[in-house]
Design an enzyme around this catalytic site. Structure first.
Site, mmCIF file in Angstrom:
data_model
loop_
_atom_site.group_PDB
_atom_site.id
_atom_site.type_symbol
_atom_site.label_atom_id
_atom_site.label_comp_id
_atom_site.label_asym_id
_atom_site.label_seq_id
_atom_site.Cartn_x
_atom_site.Cartn_y
_atom_site.Cartn_z
ATOM 1 N N GLY B 100 31.912 29.954 43.179
ATOM 2 C CA GLY B 100 30.562 29.572 43.451
ATOM 3 C C GLY B 100 29.986 28.339 42.888
ATOM 4 N N ASN B 129 32.669 36.300 49.502
ATOM 5 C CA ASN B 129 32.469 35.211 48.886
ATOM 6 C C ASN B 129 31.854 34.068 49.558
ATOM 7 O OD1 ASN B 129 36.082 35.105 48.132
ATOM 8 N ND2 ASN B 129 34.386 36.098 46.884
ATOM 9 N N ARG B 132 28.071 32.097 48.819
ATOM 10 C CA ARG B 132 27.710 31.167 47.705
ATOM 11 C C ARG B 132 28.828 30.232 47.683
ATOM 12 N NH1 ARG B 132 30.130 35.673 45.573
ATOM 13 N NH2 ARG B 132 31.360 35.281 43.577
ATOM 14 N N CYS B 230 31.512 22.089 20.518
ATOM 15 C CA CYS B 230 32.412 22.788 21.618
ATOM 16 C C CYS B 230 31.672 24.158 21.762
ATOM 17 C CB CYS B 230 33.955 22.858 21.186
ATOM 18 S SG CYS B 230 34.344 24.027 19.945
ATOM 19 N N CYS B 247 29.386 38.968 38.672
ATOM 20 C CA CYS B 247 28.472 38.554 39.890
ATOM 21 C C CYS B 247 28.961 39.829 40.949
ATOM 22 C CB CYS B 247 28.951 37.320 40.740
ATOM 23 S SG CYS B 247 28.429 35.864 39.676
ATOM 24 N N CYS B 418 30.588 57.141 42.497
ATOM 25 C CA CYS B 418 29.697 55.822 42.270
ATOM 26 C C CYS B 418 30.356 55.001 43.191
ATOM 27 C CB CYS B 418 29.715 55.584 40.855
ATOM 28 S SG CYS B 418 31.576 55.451 40.311
HETATM 29 ZN ZN ZN Z 1 33.809 23.889 17.829
#
Ligand code: ZN
Lengths: 99, 460
Positions: B100, B129, B132, B230, B247, B418
């Site tokens: 996506g 798929n 998107r 980072c 998703c 389910c």
């Molecule tokens: Zn870092």
């Protein structure tokens, strides 16, 4: 104290799927200022309706939750010690991994 | 054999022709790209600054006439111009994930003239798929996403180099693959990949454009750029598994990753062309439902960071043996979990349940999916009691049993279903605890029903 609290990234599901909350938080007794530490405890007992462990771990937010005070990472303002002022906007957002 | 008027034969021949057409098209674009590469090497002065015919020596750049025409609308931008375009053409960008986020990112990066564009994915294209992952078309269902994406990129721009990595990114190949590129786009869909890619980029000093989308929200940031933080600086501890929604479980509106993927391409273009101010030290939060975009300031590089801090512990050696799945407690692929909480005598297969129905055995079937799932599709005569409400709604089960004349005996027919057979096990555990000891779950849920019993039953 008037505050706007926002929940995103799925955290809103813990508070009846409402993303934006305009709230009035009183200063804790014998305290002169409201800190994030107080606010977290207040949120946990007043807004979080289910699975509190998805919001908090110990006395802070769980890993993967960003806290933003007036659009600024709370890491830059002292985390739990951040002092809040009237009309501040506090955002709690869970990091997303999907794509 | 001819019972359906030869429809089967027509379909078979059509499919085989379509497959050949795809193969031929893919081959054509590969050959065209190769030809382009060889020609540009054999006649370097055609695009070199020494070629007087296009005024190259005077303009001081190495754009060929074709490039000038193709990228003219970008060259006309004063803040981007010839310099920005030249930088872009010399740059290389790796997009990890052709889903996506990766779909629009790859399309724009190919179109705008990134010199070398790499893509990593091990998945195949599936029908669910396409809403998107707009780089893929129906013709590629069942085929490699990388092949599909590469063909789409080549059809837009055959003049750039496109590199296909048809494999999953792992600690064993990540350093080698990533080292060949200047900039990395994280367009993956799971937590361990995000930590792995960030650590890899820190080790190799590559800027990382990280995007994520789920439901109706998206997030974007540029990490490890110009002394900025980072991913680990921001998220030193992985979130609990239960907080990592996928998703495939929570849903996603197609255009939402599309918006974030476009922004990822934009940030990568800015970093590659040295134009503008990349989203480093900041994060973009997108809320599609309320039409709001918020840009927030995030912390800087942390001196305590395990990956990029003063005493960083992540080294090349350690990286290659680091278990990111264990670290984040979740799998590197988006494959759904398969829990095993119950013993075999508390479970039945979908085929066995089919027998129960066919024999007309008295029973009740409880579907424990959320109600918006139940609305998509459900088995006849099932009762929807979402797992979250099960404990509060136990009296309904008792009265349902009574109504059907089923006694609350050890062999009373209580079946739980389910979507995939995980929540049904949790529900049966709860039911056993609350005294409904005969409750059993259907292994593999509605997916196994659709697979093993009724192939026309919709899956989602
Ligand atoms: Zn870092």
């Amino acid at each position: 104290m008037q505050l706007t609290l926002e929940f995103g990234g799925g955290l809103e599901l813990l508070c009846d799927s409402v993303k934006i909350h305009s709230v009035n938080v009183d200063l804790p007794a014998e305290e002169k200022k409201l800190t994030m530490k107080h606010l977290l405890a207040w949120v946990r007992s007043n807004l979080i309706k289910e699975r509190p462990e998805m919001f908090m771990k110990g006395d802070t937010v769980r890993p993967g939750v960003l806290v933003l005070v007036n659009d600024c990472d709370w890491e830059l303002s002292g985390q739990l010690e951040t002092t809040l002022e009237d009309k501040d906007v506090v955002v709690f957002i869970s990091t997303l991994h999907g794509g | 054999m001819d019972s359906n008027g030869g429809v089967d034969e027509l379909l078979t021949e059509l499919q085989s022709l379509k497959d050949s057409k795809l193969d031929i098209e893919a081959r054509i674009s590969v050959l065209e790209a190769q030809l382009q590469q060889i020609q540009s090497k054999q006649h370097p002065n055609q695009k070199g600054s020494s070629d007087c015919s296009n005024g190259g020596s005077e303009s001081g750049h190495d754009l060929t006439p074709d490039m000038i025409y193709r990228y003219s609308r970008q060259l006309l931008l004063p803040s981007f111009g010839v310099q920005g375009q030249s930088n872009l053409l010399k740059s290389s960008i790796l997009v990890i994930g052709a889903g996506g986020l990766g779909s629009p990112a790859l399309l724009y990066l190919a179109a705008c003239g990134v010199g070398r564009l790499g893509m990593v994915d091990h998945d195949v294209v599936e029908l669910n798929n396409l809403h998107r992952q707009i780089i893929h078309g129906e013709a590629y269902i069942g085929r490699s996403k990388v092949e599909s994406a590469a063909a789409a990129c080549r059809s837009i721009n055959s003049t750039i180099e496109i590199v296909e990595h048809k494999e999953a990114l792992r600690t064993s190949n990540a350093l080698e693959i990533v080292s060949k590129y200047d900039i990395v786009i994280d367009a993956t869909d799971n937590a361990p990949s995000r930590y792995m890619i960030s650590d890899c980029c820190v080790l190799l000093g590559k800027p990382l454009v990280s995007g994520a989308a789920l439901g109706l929200e998206g997030q974007l940031a540029v990490y490890n750029y110009n002394g900025g933080p980072c991913y680990r600086c921001l998220f030193p501890t992985p979130p609990p598994t239960t907080a990592c929604q996928r998703c495939s479980d929570s849903g996603v509106l197609g255009v939402v990753p599309g918006v974030i993927g476009c922004l990822q391409a934009l940030e990568a273009i800015k970093v590659a062309s040295l134009v503008g101010e990349p989203l480093s030290g900041r994060m973009l939060l997108f809320d599609a439902l309320s039409a709001r975009i918020r840009i927030v300031k995030i912390r800087g590089r942390s001196s305590l960071c395990e990956a990029c801090g003063d005493n960083a512990t992540v080294t090349h050696q350690k990286f290659q043996h680091f278990d990111y799945e264990k670290f984040t407690q979740s799998p590197l692929s988006a494959a759904p979990l398969k829990l095993k909480l119950l013993t075999a005598d508390s479970r039945i297969s979908s085929k066995e349940y089919d027998e129960v129905v066919k024999k007309g055995e008295a029973h009740i079937l409880i579907d424990v999916r959320p109600s918006h799932h139940y609305k998509i599709v459900s088995l006849p005569k099932s009762t929807n009691i979402p797992l979250a409400n099960l404990e509060d709604r136990l009296p309904e089960i008792s009265s349902e049993l009574k109504r059907k004349g089923i006694h609350d005996a050890p062999d009373a027919g209580i079946y739980v279903v389910c979507r995939r057979g995980n929540d049904s096990q949790r529900a049966v555990q709860l039911l056993h605890k609350m005294g409904f000891t005969s409750a059993k779950d259907i292994v593999g849920g509605l997916e196994s029903w659709a697979h093993d019993v009724d192939q026309r039953f919709p899956t989602y």
